[in-house]
Design a protein around this motif. Sequence first.
Motif, PDB file in Angstrom:
ATOM      1  N   SER A  36     -21.737  25.533  10.554  1.00  0.00           N
ATOM      2  CA  SER A  36     -21.181  25.297   9.214  1.00  0.00           C
ATOM      3  C   SER A  36     -20.573  26.575   8.646  1.00  0.00           C
ATOM      4  N   ALA A  37     -21.299  27.687   8.801  1.00  0.00           N
ATOM      5  CA  ALA A  37     -20.797  28.965   8.292  1.00  0.00           C
ATOM      6  C   ALA A  37     -19.515  29.365   9.016  1.00  0.00           C
ATOM      7  N   PHE A  38     -19.508  29.171  10.342  1.00  0.00           N
ATOM      8  CA  PHE A  38     -18.319  29.502  11.132  1.00  0.00           C
ATOM      9  C   PHE A  38     -17.117  28.662  10.700  1.00  0.00           C
ATOM     10  N   LEU A  39     -17.333  27.365  10.506  1.00  0.00           N
ATOM     11  CA  LEU A  39     -16.251  26.469  10.110  1.00  0.00           C
ATOM     12  C   LEU A  39     -15.710  26.844   8.733  1.00  0.00           C
ATOM     13  N   PHE A  40     -16.611  27.135   7.807  1.00  0.00           N
ATOM     14  CA  PHE A  40     -16.202  27.498   6.447  1.00  0.00           C
ATOM     15  C   PHE A  40     -15.396  28.796   6.448  1.00  0.00           C
ATOM     16  N   ILE A  41     -15.887  29.801   7.163  1.00  0.00           N
ATOM     17  CA  ILE A  41     -15.211  31.096   7.211  1.00  0.00           C
ATOM     18  C   ILE A  41     -13.837  30.964   7.876  1.00  0.00           C
ATOM     19  N   THR A  42     -13.757  30.124   8.925  1.00  0.00           N
ATOM     20  CA  THR A  42     -12.486  29.917   9.622  1.00  0.00           C
ATOM     21  C   THR A  42     -11.432  29.342   8.682  1.00  0.00           C
ATOM     22  N   ILE A  43     -11.807  28.329   7.903  1.00  0.00           N
ATOM     23  CA  ILE A  43     -10.855  27.713   6.983  1.00  0.00           C
ATOM     24  C   ILE A  43     -10.443  28.695   5.888  1.00  0.00           C
ATOM     25  N   VAL A  44     -11.411  29.430   5.355  1.00  0.00           N
ATOM     26  CA  VAL A  44     -11.111  30.387   4.281  1.00  0.00           C
ATOM     27  C   VAL A  44     -10.180  31.485   4.786  1.00  0.00           C
ATOM     28  N   GLN A  45     -10.443  32.023   5.989  1.00  0.00           N
ATOM     29  CA  GLN A  45      -9.586  33.099   6.494  1.00  0.00           C
ATOM     30  C   GLN A  45      -8.211  32.581   6.865  1.00  0.00           C
ATOM     31  N   PHE A  46      -8.131  31.335   7.352  1.00  0.00           N
ATOM     32  CA  PHE A  46      -6.826  30.809   7.737  1.00  0.00           C
ATOM     33  C   PHE A  46      -5.909  30.651   6.529  1.00  0.00           C
ATOM     34  N   PHE A  47      -6.468  30.208   5.409  1.00  0.00           N
ATOM     35  CA  PHE A  47      -5.647  29.957   4.219  1.00  0.00           C
ATOM     36  C   PHE A  47      -5.661  31.128   3.237  1.00  0.00           C
ATOM     37  N   ARG A  48      -6.069  32.291   3.706  1.00  0.00           N
ATOM     38  CA  ARG A  48      -6.045  33.457   2.826  1.00  0.00           C
ATOM     39  C   ARG A  48      -4.596  33.837   2.529  1.00  0.00           C
ATOM     40  N   SER A  49      -4.391  34.398   1.359  1.00  0.00           N
ATOM     41  CA  SER A  49      -3.051  34.794   0.950  1.00  0.00           C
ATOM     42  C   SER A  49      -3.137  36.144   0.245  1.00  0.00           C
ATOM     43  N   PRO A  50      -3.034  37.226   1.004  1.00  0.00           N
ATOM     44  CA  PRO A  50      -3.172  38.570   0.411  1.00  0.00           C
ATOM     45  C   PRO A  50      -2.105  38.830  -0.650  1.00  0.00           C
ATOM     46  N   ARG A  51      -2.506  39.487  -1.704  1.00  0.00           N
ATOM     47  CA  ARG A  51      -1.535  39.899  -2.726  1.00  0.00           C
ATOM     48  C   ARG A  51      -0.742  41.090  -2.180  1.00  0.00           C
ATOM     49  N   LYS A  52       0.582  41.012  -2.297  1.00  0.00           N
ATOM     50  CA  LYS A  52       1.420  42.073  -1.752  1.00  0.00           C
ATOM     51  C   LYS A  52       2.394  42.588  -2.801  1.00  0.00           C
ATOM     52  N   ASN A  53       2.515  43.904  -2.853  1.00  0.00           N
ATOM     53  CA  ASN A  53       3.556  44.523  -3.666  1.00  0.00           C
ATOM     54  C   ASN A  53       4.753  44.762  -2.757  1.00  0.00           C
ATOM     55  N   ILE A  54       5.755  43.914  -2.892  1.00  0.00           N
ATOM     56  CA  ILE A  54       6.897  43.947  -1.984  1.00  0.00           C
ATOM     57  C   ILE A  54       8.041  44.723  -2.628  1.00  0.00           C
ATOM     58  N   ALA A  55       8.484  45.772  -1.946  1.00  0.00           N
ATOM     59  CA  ALA A  55       9.597  46.588  -2.438  1.00  0.00           C
ATOM     60  C   ALA A  55      10.908  45.962  -1.989  1.00  0.00           C
ATOM     61  N   PHE A  84      -6.923  32.482  -2.254  1.00  0.00           N
ATOM     62  CA  PHE A  84      -6.895  31.332  -1.364  1.00  0.00           C
ATOM     63  C   PHE A  84      -5.610  30.554  -1.636  1.00  0.00           C
ATOM     64  N   HIS A  85      -4.866  30.252  -0.569  1.00  0.00           N
ATOM     65  CA  HIS A  85      -3.568  29.607  -0.753  1.00  0.00           C
ATOM     66  C   HIS A  85      -3.725  28.146  -1.165  1.00  0.00           C
ATOM     67  N   LYS A  86      -2.820  27.668  -2.011  1.00  0.00           N
ATOM     68  CA  LYS A  86      -2.884  26.305  -2.530  1.00  0.00           C
ATOM     69  C   LYS A  86      -2.814  25.246  -1.432  1.00  0.00           C
ATOM     70  N   GLU A  87      -2.172  25.560  -0.300  1.00  0.00           N
ATOM     71  CA  GLU A  87      -2.060  24.589   0.776  1.00  0.00           C
ATOM     72  C   GLU A  87      -3.407  24.305   1.440  1.00  0.00           C
ATOM     73  N   GLY A  88      -4.403  25.137   1.153  1.00  0.00           N
ATOM     74  CA  GLY A  88      -5.691  24.965   1.808  1.00  0.00           C
ATOM     75  C   GLY A  88      -6.719  24.191   1.011  1.00  0.00           C
ATOM     76  N   TYR A  89      -6.393  23.788  -0.225  1.00  0.00           N
ATOM     77  CA  TYR A  89      -7.394  23.129  -1.066  1.00  0.00           C
ATOM     78  C   TYR A  89      -7.948  21.858  -0.427  1.00  0.00           C
ATOM     79  N   THR A  90      -7.071  21.010   0.100  1.00  0.00           N
ATOM     80  CA  THR A  90      -7.529  19.750   0.706  1.00  0.00           C
ATOM     81  C   THR A  90      -8.378  20.018   1.941  1.00  0.00           C
ATOM     82  N   SER A  91      -7.910  20.929   2.797  1.00  0.00           N
ATOM     83  CA  SER A  91      -8.665  21.262   4.012  1.00  0.00           C
ATOM     84  C   SER A  91     -10.033  21.829   3.669  1.00  0.00           C
ATOM     85  N   LEU A  92     -10.092  22.673   2.639  1.00  0.00           N
ATOM     86  CA  LEU A  92     -11.366  23.253   2.242  1.00  0.00           C
ATOM     87  C   LEU A  92     -12.306  22.187   1.697  1.00  0.00           C
TER      88      LEU A  92
END
Length: 217
Positions: A42-61, A3-11
């Motif tokens: 409530s479930a929809f709102l929670f899932i929306t916020i979590v998916q919006f601020f998701r931050s996948p781990r990437k191995n960048i070459a 979860f990205h740090k920018e989303g803590y307040t929104s969450l």
Amino acid sequence: MKFHKEGYTSLAITILFIFIINAIADYYDAAASIKWILYIFSAFLFITIVQFFRSPRKNIALEDGVILCPADGKVVVIEETEETEYFKDRRIQVSIFMSPVNVHVNRNPISGIVSYFKYHPGKFLVAWHPKSSTDNERTTVVVKHQNNTEILFRQIAGALARRIVWYIKEEDVVTQGSEFGFIKFGSRVDLFLPLGTEINVNINDKVVGGKTIIGKF
């Protein structure tokens, strides 16, 4: 996935809101159908916020001479145009539209030194509006590669995106694929590339930040 740090307040605000509306429903002993509607909402709102601020781990070459995509989204512009803020000459513009369902982390397309940075307050036109690149709230970043090639990229706010976040300043040394910012709730990122750059994407292509190769120089 993190979860990205920018989303803590929104969450936190979302969880508090969900708690309050469900507590009120319980306190006033609302009908079962009303409670179920609130539970689903409530479930929809929670899932929306979590998916919006998701931050996948990437191995960048890291790859020298390659311009990586700065954001997840869809390519909406590829054209030769006049860049009027920094270069003041003709450039190839590539624009990526970020919808609310995309990952909103912004990544450096090349490694180098930040030779220019400026924040511009502005309007909140829809991200695909022709004047959004020059009239909307935005940041402009130029990174100079070790071979002296400069790439300009611009975070642009949209009708919903009311907060642009950046983590860089002039003279910073940045690494290709590392985070340079975040835009909340959908918008776009523009790239301005030297004429003659080999473009590796097409209009309407779905692209991935830090993975898709936009071009080569």
